[in-house]
Design an enzyme around this catalytic site. Structure first.
Site, PDB file in Angstrom:
ATOM      1  N   GLN A 158      17.200  14.861  13.848  1.00  0.00           N
ATOM      2  CA  GLN A 158      18.135  15.595  12.986  1.00  0.00           C
ATOM      3  C   GLN A 158      19.280  14.677  12.571  1.00  0.00           C
ATOM      4  OE1 GLN A 158      18.765  19.896  14.651  1.00  0.00           O
ATOM      5  NE2 GLN A 158      18.322  18.535  16.365  1.00  0.00           N
ATOM      6  N   ASN A 159      19.367  13.539  13.243  1.00  0.00           N
ATOM      7  CA  ASN A 159      20.491  12.627  13.014  1.00  0.00           C
ATOM      8  C   ASN A 159      20.319  11.887  11.688  1.00  0.00           C
ATOM      9  OD1 ASN A 159      21.269  13.471  15.530  1.00  0.00           O
ATOM     10  ND2 ASN A 159      20.554  11.626  16.591  1.00  0.00           N
ATOM     11  N   HIS A 206      16.901  15.653   8.444  1.00  0.00           N
ATOM     12  CA  HIS A 206      18.098  16.070   7.700  1.00  0.00           C
ATOM     13  C   HIS A 206      18.622  14.961   6.796  1.00  0.00           C
ATOM     14  CE1 HIS A 206      19.050  19.360  10.916  1.00  0.00           C
ATOM     15  NE2 HIS A 206      18.061  19.688  10.115  1.00  0.00           N
ATOM     16  N   CYS A 255      26.868   8.717 -10.891  1.00  0.00           N
ATOM     17  CA  CYS A 255      25.546   8.149 -11.149  1.00  0.00           C
ATOM     18  C   CYS A 255      25.657   7.137 -12.288  1.00  0.00           C
ATOM     19  CB  CYS A 255      24.580   9.270 -11.544  1.00  0.00           C
ATOM     20  SG  CYS A 255      22.979   8.653 -12.071  1.00  0.00           S
ATOM     21  N   CYS A 268      23.520   8.665 -15.384  1.00  0.00           N
ATOM     22  CA  CYS A 268      23.894   9.819 -16.228  1.00  0.00           C
ATOM     23  C   CYS A 268      25.347  10.217 -16.065  1.00  0.00           C
ATOM     24  CB  CYS A 268      22.983  11.010 -15.881  1.00  0.00           C
ATOM     25  SG  CYS A 268      23.404  11.803 -14.311  1.00  0.00           S
ATOM     26  N   SER A 300      21.643  20.784  20.419  1.00  0.00           N
ATOM     27  CA  SER A 300      22.111  22.113  20.848  1.00  0.00           C
ATOM     28  C   SER A 300      21.075  23.183  20.512  1.00  0.00           C
ATOM     29  CB  SER A 300      23.434  22.453  20.156  1.00  0.00           C
ATOM     30  OG  SER A 300      23.266  22.378  18.742  1.00  0.00           O
ATOM     31  N   ASN A 307      19.489  16.873  28.314  1.00  0.00           N
ATOM     32  CA  ASN A 307      20.775  17.295  27.763  1.00  0.00           C
ATOM     33  C   ASN A 307      21.785  17.313  28.902  1.00  0.00           C
ATOM     34  OD1 ASN A 307      22.902  18.775  26.396  1.00  0.00           O
ATOM     35  ND2 ASN A 307      21.334  19.442  24.940  1.00  0.00           N
ATOM     36  N   VAL A 308      23.071  17.255  28.525  1.00  0.00           N
ATOM     37  CA  VAL A 308      24.114  17.304  29.570  1.00  0.00           C
ATOM     38  C   VAL A 308      24.464  18.749  29.917  1.00  0.00           C
ATOM     39  CG1 VAL A 308      25.069  15.038  29.000  1.00  0.00           C
ATOM     40  CG2 VAL A 308      25.923  17.067  27.819  1.00  0.00           C
TER      41      VAL A 308
HETATM   42  C1  BV8 Z   1      17.431  26.128   5.687  1.00  0.00           C
HETATM   43  C2  BV8 Z   1      23.801  17.876   7.487  1.00  0.00           C
HETATM   44  C3  BV8 Z   1      16.369  27.544   4.147  1.00  0.00           C
HETATM   45  C4  BV8 Z   1      23.613  16.437   7.621  1.00  0.00           C
HETATM   46  C5  BV8 Z   1      23.120  19.632   8.989  1.00  0.00           C
HETATM   47  C6  BV8 Z   1      20.282  32.441  11.301  1.00  0.00           C
HETATM   48  C7  BV8 Z   1      19.139  32.207  12.057  1.00  0.00           C
HETATM   49  C8  BV8 Z   1      18.311  31.110  11.780  1.00  0.00           C
HETATM   50  C9  BV8 Z   1      18.647  30.217  10.767  1.00  0.00           C
HETATM   51  C10 BV8 Z   1      19.777  30.460  10.046  1.00  0.00           C
HETATM   52  C11 BV8 Z   1      20.602  31.551  10.291  1.00  0.00           C
HETATM   53  N1  BV8 Z   1      21.636  31.498   9.422  1.00  0.00           N
HETATM   54  C12 BV8 Z   1      21.498  30.402   8.630  1.00  0.00           C
HETATM   55  C13 BV8 Z   1      20.375  29.789   8.995  1.00  0.00           C
HETATM   56  C14 BV8 Z   1      19.823  28.572   8.425  1.00  0.00           C
HETATM   57  C15 BV8 Z   1      20.595  27.334   8.875  1.00  0.00           C
HETATM   58  C16 BV8 Z   1      20.859  27.348  10.365  1.00  0.00           C
HETATM   59  O1  BV8 Z   1      19.989  27.044  11.165  1.00  0.00           O
HETATM   60  N2  BV8 Z   1      22.109  27.690  10.751  1.00  0.00           N
HETATM   61  C17 BV8 Z   1      22.443  27.738  12.168  1.00  0.00           C
HETATM   62  C18 BV8 Z   1      23.802  27.092  12.397  1.00  0.00           C
HETATM   63  C19 BV8 Z   1      22.408  29.184  12.626  1.00  0.00           C
HETATM   64  N3  BV8 Z   1      19.719  26.235   8.575  1.00  0.00           N
HETATM   65  C20 BV8 Z   1      19.760  25.703   7.342  1.00  0.00           C
HETATM   66  O2  BV8 Z   1      20.537  26.033   6.474  1.00  0.00           O
HETATM   67  C21 BV8 Z   1      18.697  24.641   7.068  1.00  0.00           C
HETATM   68  N4  BV8 Z   1      18.050  24.972   5.835  1.00  0.00           N
HETATM   69  O3  BV8 Z   1      17.273  26.925   6.577  1.00  0.00           O
HETATM   70  O4  BV8 Z   1      17.011  26.308   4.413  1.00  0.00           O
HETATM   71  C22 BV8 Z   1      15.962  27.521   2.730  1.00  0.00           C
HETATM   72  C23 BV8 Z   1      14.603  27.556   2.421  1.00  0.00           C
HETATM   73  C24 BV8 Z   1      14.246  27.569   1.100  1.00  0.00           C
HETATM   74  C25 BV8 Z   1      15.212  27.523   0.093  1.00  0.00           C
HETATM   75  C26 BV8 Z   1      16.579  27.455   0.420  1.00  0.00           C
HETATM   76  C27 BV8 Z   1      16.967  27.448   1.745  1.00  0.00           C
HETATM   77  C28 BV8 Z   1      19.351  23.279   6.923  1.00  0.00           C
HETATM   78  C29 BV8 Z   1      19.864  22.822   8.261  1.00  0.00           C
HETATM   79  C30 BV8 Z   1      20.447  21.404   8.144  1.00  0.00           C
HETATM   80  C31 BV8 Z   1      21.929  21.522   8.052  1.00  0.00           C
HETATM   81  N5  BV8 Z   1      22.517  20.187   7.996  1.00  0.00           N
HETATM   82  N6  BV8 Z   1      23.782  18.495   8.810  1.00  0.00           N
HETATM   83  C32 BV8 Z   1      24.833  15.865   8.239  1.00  0.00           C
HETATM   84  O5  BV8 Z   1      25.907  15.905   7.613  1.00  0.00           O
HETATM   85  O6  BV8 Z   1      24.707  15.375   9.365  1.00  0.00           O
HETATM   86  S1  BV8 Z   1      23.062  20.374  10.512  1.00  0.00           S
HETATM   87  C33 BV8 Z   1      23.858  19.518  11.707  1.00  0.00           C
HETATM   88  O7  BV8 Z   1      23.490  20.165  12.935  1.00  0.00           O
HETATM   89  C34 BV8 Z   1      23.389  18.087  11.877  1.00  0.00           C
HETATM   90  O8  BV8 Z   1      22.368  17.714  11.000  1.00  0.00           O
HETATM   91  C35 BV8 Z   1      22.842  18.070  13.287  1.00  0.00           C
HETATM   92  O9  BV8 Z   1      21.823  17.200  13.378  1.00  0.00           O
HETATM   93  C36 BV8 Z   1      22.381  19.473  13.417  1.00  0.00           C
HETATM   94  C37 BV8 Z   1      22.056  19.943  14.798  1.00  0.00           C
HETATM   95  O10 BV8 Z   1      23.127  19.608  15.642  1.00  0.00           O
HETATM   96  P1  BV8 Z   1      22.748  18.706  16.920  1.00  0.00           P
HETATM   97  O11 BV8 Z   1      22.119  17.449  16.451  1.00  0.00           O
HETATM   98  O12 BV8 Z   1      21.992  19.515  17.892  1.00  0.00           O
HETATM   99  O13 BV8 Z   1      24.175  18.321  17.457  1.00  0.00           O
HETATM  100  P2  BV8 Z   1      25.174  19.253  18.286  1.00  0.00           P
HETATM  101  O14 BV8 Z   1      26.506  18.587  18.273  1.00  0.00           O
HETATM  102  O15 BV8 Z   1      25.047  20.660  17.830  1.00  0.00           O
HETATM  103  O16 BV8 Z   1      24.600  19.206  19.779  1.00  0.00           O
HETATM  104  C38 BV8 Z   1      24.649  17.998  20.521  1.00  0.00           C
HETATM  105  C39 BV8 Z   1      23.903  18.253  21.803  1.00  0.00           C
HETATM  106  O17 BV8 Z   1      23.847  17.043  22.537  1.00  0.00           O
HETATM  107  C40 BV8 Z   1      24.586  19.279  22.695  1.00  0.00           C
HETATM  108  O18 BV8 Z   1      23.607  20.149  23.240  1.00  0.00           O
HETATM  109  C41 BV8 Z   1      25.212  18.426  23.804  1.00  0.00           C
HETATM  110  O19 BV8 Z   1      25.210  19.106  25.045  1.00  0.00           O
HETATM  111  C42 BV8 Z   1      24.242  17.275  23.868  1.00  0.00           C
HETATM  112  N7  BV8 Z   1      24.794  16.007  24.338  1.00  0.00           N
HETATM  113  C43 BV8 Z   1      26.047  15.508  24.151  1.00  0.00           C
HETATM  114  N8  BV8 Z   1      26.127  14.275  24.704  1.00  0.00           N
HETATM  115  C44 BV8 Z   1      24.894  13.998  25.216  1.00  0.00           C
HETATM  116  C45 BV8 Z   1      24.046  15.091  24.994  1.00  0.00           C
HETATM  117  N9  BV8 Z   1      22.762  15.118  25.401  1.00  0.00           N
HETATM  118  C46 BV8 Z   1      22.289  14.027  26.043  1.00  0.00           C
HETATM  119  N10 BV8 Z   1      23.041  12.932  26.290  1.00  0.00           N
HETATM  120  C47 BV8 Z   1      24.345  12.894  25.897  1.00  0.00           C
HETATM  121  N11 BV8 Z   1      25.091  11.792  26.167  1.00  0.00           N
END
Ligand code: BV8
Length: 251
Positions: free
Chosen positions: A98-99, A116, A156, A159, A198, A222-223
């Site tokens: 996802q990164n 992503h 761009c 365009c 997460s 995960n932590v």
């Molecule tokens: C879509 C942009 C449909 C790039 C990102 C309700 C239910 C289900 C789905 C939805 C809903 N409401 C809305 C939705 C859809 C939505 C969604 O899922 N929302 C969530 C929040 C509820 N999803 C979307 O919109 C997706 N598209 O569904 O489209 C569609 C279909 C057809 C036509 C039109 C539309 C698009 C999702 C992508 C969004 N873009 N980012 C950028 O700028 O980076 S999301 C963003 O969160 C990042 O991309 C990131 O990768 C992603 C997930 O986060 P994580 O990577 O998990 O990071 P996080 O900080 O959350 O967690 C870190 C974890 O690491 C923690 O658990 C922590 O404990 C752990 N950790 C920390 N340190 C360590 C560690 N683990 C190990 N070692 C360590 N040292």
């Protein structure tokens, strides 16, 4: 537990890794939802959505340029490097990330699907197929050539429409081919390593369950607990840069 996971990896024909921001945390790249995470200062709706970009493209670009500067200073950590080595040790290995930081490829991983997108690419907001690699000198030259102030969204060269980061925002669909390849890999997997996510963002968060339904076992690294923890067959609690090399030493 570590030994049992090492045995599962040794027995697996097809391994899939699903990674999130946590695997890059020890490279100094802030996560999204953890303490000090990116979303603490901004809400996702403010920045990572097409509506936010339409409303204030310069603010969105300011955020992405800030993230690019941080990521440019980051290096892959021991967790990224272990996954790159693991790819050569198992018959079939697919890395689903996802990164958008590009650190897996920098570490040497080859079969990577960036679900992503990638922060180093931008694309024309009016011509979606016109993309730019902003790490290349040409990309930087295009950006520098745009007569706007450095804080403004680049234009761009073809365009004149604004460029946007080539990442998937909330409410935007993932690239169909990429998502289909990721689902196929999940269904084919014997073992899924879910590392540093997460597990709240869909559709990626559904991939481990899809793999499990097709017979795979799931390992969570995960932590802290996540919504996936109760479903996982193995839970390795700790930072991935420590846990993954410890796992590798048992292989
Ligand atoms: C879509 C942009 C449909 C790039 C990102 C309700 C239910 C289900 C789905 C939805 C809903 N409401 C809305 C939705 C859809 C939505 C969604 O899922 N929302 C969530 C929040 C509820 N999803 C979307 O919109 C997706 N598209 O569904 O489209 C569609 C279909 C057809 C036509 C039109 C539309 C698009 C999702 C992508 C969004 N873009 N980012 C950028 O700028 O980076 S999301 C963003 O969160 C990042 O991309 C990131 O990768 C992603 C997930 O986060 P994580 O990577 O998990 O990071 P996080 O900080 O959350 O967690 C870190 C974890 O690491 C923690 O658990 C922590 O404990 C752990 N950790 C920390 N340190 C360590 C560690 N683990 C190990 N070692 C360590 N040292």
């Amino acid at each position: 537990m570590l030994t049992r996971v090492a045995e599962a990896i040794a027995a697996a024909r097809a391994v899939v890794a699903v990674t999130g921001a946590g695997i890059s945390a020890e490279s100094g790249v802030p996560t999204f939802r953890g303490a000090g995470g990116l979303w603490k200062r901004f809400r996702p709706e403010q920045l990572a959505t097409p509506e936010a970009f339409a409303r204030d493209p310069d603010l969105v670009w300011e955020w992405y340029r800030w993230r690019r500067a941080m990521i440019a200073a980051a290096r892959p950590n021991a967790g990224h490097e272990m996954l790159a080595r693991l790819e050569a040790r198992v018959p079939r290995f697919t890395l689903l990330t996802q990164n958008v930081d590009g650190l897996h490829r920098l570490a040497g991983s080859r079969n990577v699907l960036e679900l992503h997108g990638n922060i180093w690419r931008s694309r024309c907001s009016a011509e979606p197929d016109r993309g730019f690699d902003d790490r290349s000198s040409r990309g930087q030259a295009e950006e520098a050539a745009s007569d706007a102030s450095p804080a403004a969204a680049p234009r761009c060269p073809s365009c004149g429409a604004r460029l946007r980061p080539d990442v998937v925002w909330f409410g935007e669909p993932l690239d169909t081919r990429v998502l289909e390849a990721a689902m196929a890999a999940a269904r084919d997997a014997d073992l899924v390593l879910v590392i540093g996510t997460s597990a709240v963002v869909y559709p990626v968060a559904a991939l481990p369950s899809i793999a499990r339904a097709a017979g795979a076992r799931v390992v969570e690294v995960n932590v802290e607990d996540t919504p996936l923890t109760s479903e996982a067959d193995f839970v390795l609690r700790g930072p991935s840069a420590i846990v993954l090399p410890a796992l590798e030493r048992l292989l």
